[in-house]
Design a protein around this motif. Structure first.
Motif, PDB file in Angstrom:
ATOM      1  N   PHE A   7      23.322   3.445 -41.487  1.00  8.87           N
ATOM      2  CA  PHE A   7      23.334   2.580 -42.784  1.00  8.87           C
ATOM      3  C   PHE A   7      21.997   2.029 -43.166  1.00  8.87           C
ATOM      4  CE2 PHE A   7      27.015   2.732 -40.601  1.00  8.87           C
ATOM      5  CZ  PHE A   7      28.215   2.267 -41.757  1.00  8.87           C
ATOM      6  N   TYR A   8      22.160   0.651 -44.482  1.00  9.39           N
ATOM      7  CA  TYR A   8      20.919   0.086 -44.663  1.00  9.39           C
ATOM      8  C   TYR A   8      21.203  -0.986 -45.751  1.00  9.39           C
ATOM      9  CZ  TYR A   8      18.609  -0.133 -49.384  1.00  9.39           C
ATOM     10  OH  TYR A   8      16.933  -0.375 -50.675  1.00  9.39           O
ATOM     11  N   ALA A   9      21.198  -1.938 -43.537  1.00  8.19           N
ATOM     12  CA  ALA A   9      21.956  -3.145 -43.934  1.00  8.19           C
ATOM     13  C   ALA A   9      21.178  -4.436 -43.052  1.00  8.19           C
ATOM     14  CB  ALA A   9      23.681  -2.599 -43.115  1.00  8.19           C
ATOM     15  N   GLY A  10      19.317  -3.820 -43.196  1.00  7.77           N
ATOM     16  CA  GLY A  10      18.807  -5.178 -42.961  1.00  7.77           C
ATOM     17  C   GLY A  10      18.171  -5.372 -44.245  1.00  7.77           C
ATOM     18  N   LYS A  11      19.175  -6.563 -44.629  1.00 12.66           N
ATOM     19  CA  LYS A  11      18.117  -7.752 -45.760  1.00 12.66           C
ATOM     20  C   LYS A  11      16.672  -7.460 -46.247  1.00 12.66           C
ATOM     21  CE  LYS A  11      19.091 -11.456 -49.095  1.00 12.66           C
ATOM     22  NZ  LYS A  11      18.834 -12.763 -49.189  1.00 12.66           N
ATOM     23  N   HIS A  12      16.166  -7.573 -45.328  1.00 10.66           N
ATOM     24  CA  HIS A  12      14.802  -7.613 -45.023  1.00 10.66           C
ATOM     25  C   HIS A  12      13.953  -6.627 -46.075  1.00 10.66           C
ATOM     26  CE1 HIS A  12      14.772 -12.193 -44.776  1.00 10.66           C
ATOM     27  NE2 HIS A  12      14.918 -11.802 -43.229  1.00 10.66           N
ATOM     28  N   HIS A  13      14.642  -5.393 -45.375  1.00 10.91           N
ATOM     29  CA  HIS A  13      14.130  -4.365 -45.642  1.00 10.91           C
ATOM     30  C   HIS A  13      14.349  -3.688 -46.384  1.00 10.91           C
ATOM     31  CE1 HIS A  13      14.122   0.551 -45.644  1.00 10.91           C
ATOM     32  NE2 HIS A  13      15.166   0.555 -45.193  1.00 10.91           N
ATOM     33  N   ALA A  14      15.748  -4.038 -47.341  1.00 12.92           N
ATOM     34  CA  ALA A  14      16.634  -3.998 -48.677  1.00 12.92           C
ATOM     35  C   ALA A  14      15.306  -3.824 -49.868  1.00 12.92           C
ATOM     36  CB  ALA A  14      17.907  -3.714 -48.711  1.00 12.92           C
ATOM     37  N   MET A  15      15.243  -5.468 -49.121  1.00 14.47           N
ATOM     38  CA  MET A  15      14.595  -6.479 -50.408  1.00 14.47           C
ATOM     39  C   MET A  15      13.296  -5.711 -50.469  1.00 14.47           C
ATOM     40  SD  MET A  15      16.030  -8.805 -51.916  1.00 14.47           S
ATOM     41  CE  MET A  15      14.635  -9.976 -52.339  1.00 14.47           C
ATOM     42  N   ASN A  16      12.586  -5.012 -49.135  1.00  8.94           N
ATOM     43  CA  ASN A  16      11.043  -4.634 -49.429  1.00  8.94           C
ATOM     44  C   ASN A  16      11.756  -3.077 -50.270  1.00  8.94           C
ATOM     45  OD1 ASN A  16      10.009  -7.111 -48.138  1.00  8.94           O
ATOM     46  ND2 ASN A  16      10.186  -5.736 -46.013  1.00  8.94           N
ATOM     47  N   VAL A  17      12.612  -2.700 -49.719  1.00  9.07           N
ATOM     48  CA  VAL A  17      12.217  -1.627 -50.922  1.00  9.07           C
ATOM     49  C   VAL A  17      12.650  -1.024 -52.482  1.00  9.07           C
ATOM     50  CG1 VAL A  17      13.361   1.379 -50.710  1.00  9.07           C
ATOM     51  CG2 VAL A  17      12.943  -0.557 -48.388  1.00  9.07           C
ATOM     52  N   GLY A  18      14.113  -1.984 -52.568  1.00 10.55           N
ATOM     53  CA  GLY A  18      14.278  -2.425 -53.877  1.00 10.55           C
ATOM     54  C   GLY A  18      13.512  -3.260 -54.400  1.00 10.55           C
ATOM     55  N   THR A  19      11.924  -3.627 -53.893  1.00  8.82           N
ATOM     56  CA  THR A  19      11.609  -4.294 -54.872  1.00  8.82           C
ATOM     57  C   THR A  19      10.413  -3.306 -55.074  1.00  8.82           C
ATOM     58  OG1 THR A  19      11.654  -6.662 -53.786  1.00  8.82           O
ATOM     59  CG2 THR A  19       9.172  -6.024 -55.029  1.00  8.82           C
ATOM     60  N   MET A  20       9.143  -2.344 -53.920  1.00  9.02           N
ATOM     61  CA  MET A  20       8.725  -1.529 -54.406  1.00  9.02           C
ATOM     62  C   MET A  20       9.385  -0.458 -55.392  1.00  9.02           C
ATOM     63  SD  MET A  20       7.273  -0.118 -51.001  1.00  9.02           S
ATOM     64  CE  MET A  20       7.676  -1.079 -49.764  1.00  9.02           C
ATOM     65  N   PHE A  21      10.348  -0.176 -55.530  1.00 11.19           N
ATOM     66  CA  PHE A  21      11.082   0.866 -56.263  1.00 11.19           C
ATOM     67  C   PHE A  21      11.526   0.439 -58.089  1.00 11.19           C
ATOM     68  CE2 PHE A  21      11.528   3.454 -52.736  1.00 11.19           C
ATOM     69  CZ  PHE A  21      10.188   4.150 -52.081  1.00 11.19           C
ATOM     70  N   ARG A  22      12.107  -0.789 -58.123  1.00 10.83           N
ATOM     71  CA  ARG A  22      12.514  -1.210 -59.110  1.00 10.83           C
ATOM     72  C   ARG A  22      12.239  -2.952 -59.434  1.00 10.83           C
ATOM     73  NH1 ARG A  22      16.842   1.079 -56.135  1.00 10.83           N
ATOM     74  NH2 ARG A  22      17.088  -0.497 -54.417  1.00 10.83           N
ATOM     75  N   GLY A  23      11.643  -3.736 -58.581  1.00 18.60           N
ATOM     76  CA  GLY A  23      11.409  -4.747 -59.042  1.00 18.60           C
ATOM     77  C   GLY A  23      11.640  -5.834 -58.218  1.00 18.60           C
ATOM     78  N   PRO A  24      11.676  -6.948 -57.927  1.00 17.56           N
ATOM     79  CA  PRO A  24      12.332  -7.860 -57.410  1.00 17.56           C
ATOM     80  C   PRO A  24      13.888  -8.530 -57.924  1.00 17.56           C
ATOM     81  CG  PRO A  24      10.213  -8.669 -58.227  1.00 17.56           C
ATOM     82  CD  PRO A  24      10.210  -7.680 -58.331  1.00 17.56           C
ATOM     83  N   GLU A  25      13.789  -8.489 -58.848  1.00 21.91           N
ATOM     84  CA  GLU A  25      15.081  -9.077 -59.169  1.00 21.91           C
ATOM     85  C   GLU A  25      16.032  -8.041 -59.283  1.00 21.91           C
ATOM     86  OE1 GLU A  25      11.979  -8.479 -61.038  1.00 21.91           O
ATOM     87  OE2 GLU A  25      11.698 -10.663 -61.528  1.00 21.91           O
TER      88      GLU A  25
END
Lengths: 418, 418
Positions: free
Chosen positions: B126-144
């Protein structure tokens, strides 16, 4: 190779899917008896457990056919595969000395119930038909961005769910799922409204491997092929699949045909993959003809009505062969086991009627398909039976797989309201 | 609940990971003997095959411990799980009448080699830790755009590869793969240059299910938990994962700790998931505390050097519990089996040192981590040993999992040049 003659008369027509040239492997039962391994010949099944007990098949120092699956034979590897095929050919050929001993071990297919022919170790589904990828990509991203940048360089695949693989004839219950359509403010819990087929071939790994293997080794390790329908809940898929791929949309069921057609039976039908549009890296390059010329079709029968053919295509439309897919599957060191099942990906051709899913046939629901009975279909309606068929046409004979069929039952009442 | 006293002296300290309160299940061998089931107590292992043969454990009408895995017990369900735990507690408690019979069946952990404690049926990550998803998502797509639109509504998961799951202590060979970096004109075949960890917990399904199950039923069906390191080849992943998710990037190996800590042992440590930012649909809502307060850490030891702690976090940082993940896993009717393994997803907290992957710790390689030995690391270097540890801290006792460790061996020479 011409039609090989058998003393089983029904195996000697040009139309039977199960001539002596085929000898596919299944698991069957009659009445309340336990399932057992069997080999199709004409309209009969040779009971392999009985044949082994009668001393007619004696290839290993342990009993191969005390269990109701073919995985043990798969693990034995190509030498035993060949020995068994040679033995079966001898036993069932016209003029066979053992005819009187074998004849009592034949069971009419009409009296048999078919079961899963093998234990699925793990299931992988690919996305390796170019026409399909172009069609789906064009619908979602426009023709310029239809193919993802990696598509021409690797056979894109994802792991599926082995526990959901069922044999032809198993009813499939329309799933519920979390959906959020373009007009929904928030996701909702509802029955799938866009339930679909995917017309595929399934390749079954026979020889286990550890570490990266070449395309040639991958081809050598494949035991045989089945027809495969990867039932797909398009509305669940659309909401869930970003960023990590399809999950519940593909987990309701995947149906396979009951007979494993061996690589040996398909040997005369080998053909090349289409011309490469971009050169592949060396380790994924073709090293011989590793696709197969197999005519495929799908019929749809509304409840109580005649079936209409809605798809006609051919396995040779694939861009990547199963051997290339299996080789890619091992590149990072992934261990493969006997009974691993690899779905080819949806097999669509260039023409409209050769599209292997309703998503493509109805262009996302915008152009419903009209059946011969007059009904229109964008996606599957409750009570519809979808049937995949496959046939490799030889010189006076046919290699068939048996049908790969499933009827869609209505969704349950909300499974959480109980 | 206080520390339960055992006649095994080493089980009575506040620091041992294996007090009588724990009783985790593993599979061990000594010397050349065959692997067998065992239960950790202090610094010893109770040989369950020997205990069963001695008539000390007699719960079922067949032998549970003739086989070197715990799946048979899992399938027995909660009543037998409880009966076994009660029986083991009685046998090992201070003052137990059977002490003299049990004592000869104890094996020092120091002499034992650990093996996979269960057969992995299928593996889902799964991909169900929010801090992890935010960190990885921010790196790849920006914080918004960090979180995909579905993220707060369903626990995003994908199927992994069961054949690649290994027990702690198994060396992991750096994989080769197809890569295409931002500066590459074309993809190339090369060893992974961004090999990474993912700090996770693994939940093991015990009771099989067919069709959708509730979150409460899912919690009831879970047998226990392990530490889990989902080794990840970030450069392979970046090139392959669109549109169908990670495939070869995650197939090299996933390492689990050798001891299955039962749900019963973790009962005192249950805690709630964090506040929901968006209300979940009814069928995915929490129905009680189903996360656990378990301190987690990761150490990294360069070859021949001391280990440095590079991550400190806690399982309670997850946004979704394993019960919610398992319930979601069944929504479309997916059958679940004993031995199915569900990875939680990377467990990152809010602070920098609580990030559960090197991708996050080094922010994609831009901010290398400095170890206590002075070395810098963006990703794993050959020879590094990565070790996950977990401990739930009770009133005068600790519930541990054993280490979840793996050493990275250099990539082979090109596996296709042979």
């Amino acid at each position: 190779m011409p039609l090989l003659k058998s003393w089983v008369a029904s195996a000697n027509s040009a139309d039977t899917p199960f001539p002596l040239n085929n000898l596919p492997y299944g698991v069957f039962s009659v009445g309340d008896e336990d399932p057992r391994c069997g080999v199709a010949i004409g309209d009969m099944i040779l009971d392999m457990q009985a044949a082994e007990e009668a001393g007619l098949v004696d290839l290993t120092d342990y009993a191969l056919f005390e269990v109701p699956f073919w995985n043990d034979l798969m693990e034995e590897g190509p030498a035993v595969w060949t020995a068994l095929r040679n033995r079966l050919t001898a036993l069932l050929s016209e003029g066979a000395a053992e005819q009187a001993k074998v004849e009592p071990l034949l069971v009419p297919q009409a009296e048999a119930q078919m079961h899963m022919p093998f234990m699925v170790s793990e299931y992988t589904d690919f996305y390796a038909g170019k026409h399909h990828a172009m069609n789906v990509g064009t619908m979602f991203r426009g023709p310029e961005n239809a193919l993802p940048p990696n598509w021409l360089h690797i056979p894109i695949g994802y792991n599926g769910r082995a526990s959901s693989v069922v044999v032809s004839g198993t009813d499939v219950r329309r799933p519920w799922g979390q959906l959020k359509g373009p007009n929904d403010d928030a996701p909702r819990w509802a029955p799938c409204a866009r339930f679909d087929i995917e017309l595929e071939m399934g390749a079954i790994v026979g020889v286990p491997s550890e570490g990266p293997i070449t395309v040639q080794e991958a081809d050598d390790n494949i035991f045989g092929y089945v027809l495969l329908n990867d039932w797909s809940a398009r509305d669940i898929q659309a909401w869930e699949y970003q960023p990590l791929g399809p999950f519940q949309a593909k987990a309701t069921a995947t149906t396979v045909s009951p007979w494993i057609v061996t690589k040996a039976a398909l040997e005369p039908f080998r053909c090349d993959t289409p011309a490469r549009e971009v050169e592949l890296l060396d380790h994924l390059k073709d090293c011989g003809p590793m696709l197969y010329d197999i005519d495929l079709e799908v019929t749809m029968a509304p409840e109580g009505k005649d079936a209409s053919t809605i798809v006609r295509t051919n396995y040779k439309e694939m861009y990547y062969s199963a051997a290339q897919q299996l080789a890619h599957h091992t590149t990072s060191g992934c261990p493969m086991n006997a009974g691993d099942l690899l779905g080819s990906g949806t097999i669509s051709g260039e023409t409209k009627e050769s599209r292997g899913s309703l998503l493509e046939l109805s262009w996302g629901g915008k152009e419903p398909v009209t059946l011969e009975t007059g009904e229109e279909r964008s996606f599957i309606v409750d009570g519809d039976t979808l049937t995949l068929k496959g046939a490799a046409k030889g010189d006076g004979y046919t290699i068939g797989f048996g049908e790969c069929a499933g009827k869609i039952l209505p969704a349950l009442d909300d499974p959480y309201k109980r």
